[in-house]
Design an enzyme around this catalytic site. Structure first.
Site, PDB file in Angstrom:
ATOM      1  N   GLU A 434      11.692  25.564  49.942  1.00  0.00           N
ATOM      2  CA  GLU A 434      12.810  25.697  48.997  1.00  0.00           C
ATOM      3  C   GLU A 434      12.704  26.966  48.169  1.00  0.00           C
ATOM      4  OE1 GLU A 434      12.894  22.277  46.383  1.00  0.00           O
ATOM      5  OE2 GLU A 434      10.720  22.185  46.238  1.00  0.00           O
ATOM      6  N   CYS A 505      16.396  18.022  53.141  1.00  0.00           N
ATOM      7  CA  CYS A 505      16.625  16.943  52.187  1.00  0.00           C
ATOM      8  C   CYS A 505      17.459  17.385  50.981  1.00  0.00           C
ATOM      9  CB  CYS A 505      15.311  16.318  51.738  1.00  0.00           C
ATOM     10  SG  CYS A 505      14.247  17.481  50.896  1.00  0.00           S
TER      11      CYS A 505
HETATM   12  C1  PEP Z   1      16.049  20.591  46.851  1.00  0.00           C
HETATM   13  O1  PEP Z   1      15.696  21.467  46.073  1.00  0.00           O
HETATM   14  O2  PEP Z   1      16.891  20.781  47.755  1.00  0.00           O
HETATM   15  C2  PEP Z   1      15.508  19.225  46.757  1.00  0.00           C
HETATM   16  C3  PEP Z   1      15.770  18.312  47.657  1.00  0.00           C
HETATM   17  O3  PEP Z   1      14.766  18.913  45.672  1.00  0.00           O
HETATM   18  P1  PEP Z   1      15.387  18.702  44.199  1.00  0.00           P
HETATM   19  O4  PEP Z   1      16.881  18.606  44.350  1.00  0.00           O
HETATM   20  O5  PEP Z   1      14.806  17.456  43.641  1.00  0.00           O
HETATM   21  O6  PEP Z   1      14.959  19.936  43.490  1.00  0.00           O
HETATM   22 MG    MG Z   2      13.945  21.179  44.907  1.00  0.00          MG
END
Ligand code: PEP
Ligand code: MG
Length: 590
Positions: A434, A505
């Site tokens: 990410e 995700c």
């Molecule tokens: C994302 O960054 O895409 C992720 C799934 O984590 P979060 O949204 O909790 O930062």
């Molecule tokens: Mg994230």
């Protein structure tokens, strides 16, 4: 007031709701005094002075701790609050009010503070306007010391309402009373802020980024919230109400129909299968994941357990929650993401930072606070003996972070082994991709990982340099930007070259418009908020892998997100005619 005032915001959670506005004003300053005249005025003044003294001491303690940890300049922001407590105007006026109007000190301080806030709001100086938060904070601190109460929670009236607030934190949202809140609206926020993510998990319609909605409506006014389109209608006419009733019925009917796909596989017409799993924040989300046909959990955001508590959870209390989740899902797998605090998920021990999304967050905290990290790893490992548990580390930007996280995991395994506790010795360990550096160096990172899960929410904000929670730049935030899609392609290819599987995700995995591209790029798993899973599955089951590859090829060749969107809308319009209104948030009769 005019009828049918249409205000556009950012869609945060689908659904249509109608109800009276309930204003959650002035952020946390909601304490009410008893309003009864007080008899012992001197005592009330004494109480007030003692609370001021205590608040000063607390602030000085916090400041000296921060100076030790962060240095002098970083702790200076507290000076403004300390000064406010020295400010004889606030104190004198409050005392005057107590004496003259026989008001309880909480009530008197609230009134003075509100007067001051109203004056500050009118000032056209950004520095002074920023001090509003300081005044609110310091008022809350004194009130806490006067009443002995802990942090204020939202208290609701006895009827169903549309909650309207400047902003809601993820922990505020997590504590909303689902039966009472028909929908919520906020001035601030973006589509992938954790507040929006929570709204989708709770299945509460929400529109965020409405800029000045708290200023422009009055309590009790009827509002239609259209979470599909990101629009609200204030003071609607009977005709508009009827139209929306129709839209609601139609789209809910489609959603209901899609639930029929629950037990069918997420396979394309030419036999290419995708693992379709759920993102969860709480144990209660599992029922929804099952109802919507998810295959296990692809992202369990463990930090929400921390966000809803006063203190750090112990190993035992974590173990209980984790074990329950693993048991409920058995024999399906659960991917535990280790703590991802920071950014917009602020726990009490977080320090104020200038750029929290670029700061002390997620794995960076875990590796510096090994005690907290190890406690969590122990609790997770203890649930893994039936081999249905995987671990994933968030915010990895440097190869050494994976190595150190894995070393810590090995240490914890060694300890459990010594204690004779059973666990999965070969537990699969992956990382979230990410951060651009992880995507660019995906080949090297893949060699240290059993799997990748692409976090498109953060990846998009870091590639495009657009804060995911900031409504002012929300129009620039787009996970369908070709730069993001190309990065996803790079990551998937690197994972496959290194024989590991790769999932997504982030919210893109639950965006039906994006599904044709993601399948075409060769992703193995998609993990999404439960309520959108049937739509995603429908798209997968409608397309062929062959045509998806062609769609992906075309999308990454575009130069702007607008072109990608227009192209994909066309695909949805022609191939998914039956549910296109649901996917696009539109309704023909409008
Ligand atoms: C994302 O960054 O895409 C992720 C799934 O984590 P979060 O949204 O909790 O930062
Ligand atoms: Mg994230």
């Amino acid at each position: 007031m005019r009828n049918d005032i249409i205000i556009r915001g950012i869609t945060a959670s689908p659904g249509i709701a109608v109800g009276p506005a309930f204003l959650f004003q002035e952020s946390r300053i909601l304490f009410k005094g008893t309003l009864k005249p007080i008899s012992d005025i001197d005592n009330e003044v004494k109480k007030f002075k003692a609370a001021i003294k205590k608040s000063k001491k607390e602030l000085n303690d916090i400041k000296s701790n921060l100076v030790k940890k962060l240095g002098f300049t970083k702790a200076n922001f507290l000076d403004v609050q300390l000064l406010a407590l020295e400010d004889t105007w606030i104190i004198d006026e409050t005392i005057k009010k107590i004496r003259k109007e026989k008001k309880e000190s909480v009530q008197a301080l609230l009134e003075i503070s509100k007067d001051l806030l109203t004056k500050f709001k009118k000032i056209d100086d950004p520095y002074l306007r920023e001090r509003i938060t300081d005044i609110k904070d310091v008022t809350n601190r004194v009130i806490k010391n006067l009443t002995g109460s802990m942090e204020q929670k939202i208290s609701f009236p006895d009827k169903k309402i549309i909650l309207v607030a400047e902003d809601l934190s993820p922990s505020d949202t997590a504590q909303l009373e689902k039966e009472k809140v028909l929908a919520f609206l906020t001035n601030l926020g973006g589509k992938t802020s954790h507040t929006a993510i929570m709204a989708r998990a709770l299945e509460i319609p929400a529109v965020v980024g409405l800029r000045e909605i708290t200023e422009n409506i009055y309590p009790g006014v009827k509002i239609i919230v259209d979470g599909y389109a990101g629009v609200i209608v204030v003071n609607p006419t009977e005709k508009t109400l009827k139209n929306y009733e129709k839209k609601k019925k139609h789209l809910q009917g489609l959603e209901q129909e899609l639930l029929g796909l629950r037990d069918l596989p997420a396979t394309t017409v030419d036999g290419h299968s995708i693992d379709l799993s759920a993102n969860i924040e709480f144990t209660e989300d599992i029922d929804s994941a099952k109802k919507h046909g998810a295959h296990g959990v692809g992202l369990y955001r463990t930090e929400f357990l921390y966000l809803t508590q006063e203190h750090l959870p112990t190993e035992e209390s974590q173990y209980k929650v984790y074990k329950n989740i693993v048991d409920k899902l058995y024999p399906e797998t659960v991917i535990f993401r280790t703590l991802d605090l920071g950014g917009d998920k602020i726990f009490k021990t977080n320090y104020p930072e200038n750029n929290p999304f670029l700061g002390w967050r997620a794995i960076r905290i875990s590796l510096k606070r090994k005690g907290i990290f190890k406690t969590q790893l122990r609790a997770i490992l203890r649930t893994s003996d039936r081999k249905t548990v995987r671990i994933m580390f968030p915010m990895i930007s440097d190869l050494n972070e994976i190595k150190e996280a894995k070393r810590t995991l090995e240490e914890v395994k060694g300890e459990l082994d010594k204690e004779g506790i059973k666990f999965d010795k070969k537990i699969e360990t992956g990382i979230m991709v990410e951060i651009p550096s992880a995507a660019i160096l995906a080949d090297a990172f893949a060699k240290e990982s059993d799997f990748f899960s692409i976090g498109s929410n953060d990846l998009t904000q870091y590639i495009l340099a657009v804060d995911r929670t900031n409504e002012l730049v929300a129009d620039l935030y787009d996970h369908l930007h070709p730069a993001v899609l190309r990065t996803i392609k790079t990551v998937i290819e690197a994972a496959h070259r290194n024989s590991i599987w790769v999932g997504i995700c982030g919210e893109i995995a639950g965006d039906p418009l994006a599904i044709p591209v993601l399948i075409g790029l060769g992703v193995d798993e998609l993990s999404a908020t439960p309520m959108v899973i049937p739509e995603v599955k429908k798209v997968i089951r409608t397309l062929s892998f062959k045509e998806s590859k062609e769609i992906a090829r075309k999308c990454i060749a575009f130069s702007t997100p607008g072109e990608v969107r227009a192209f994909l809308r066309n695909i949805i319009n022609t191939k998914l005619t039956k549910i296109k209104e649901l996917i696009l948030g539109e309704f023909e009769e409008f």
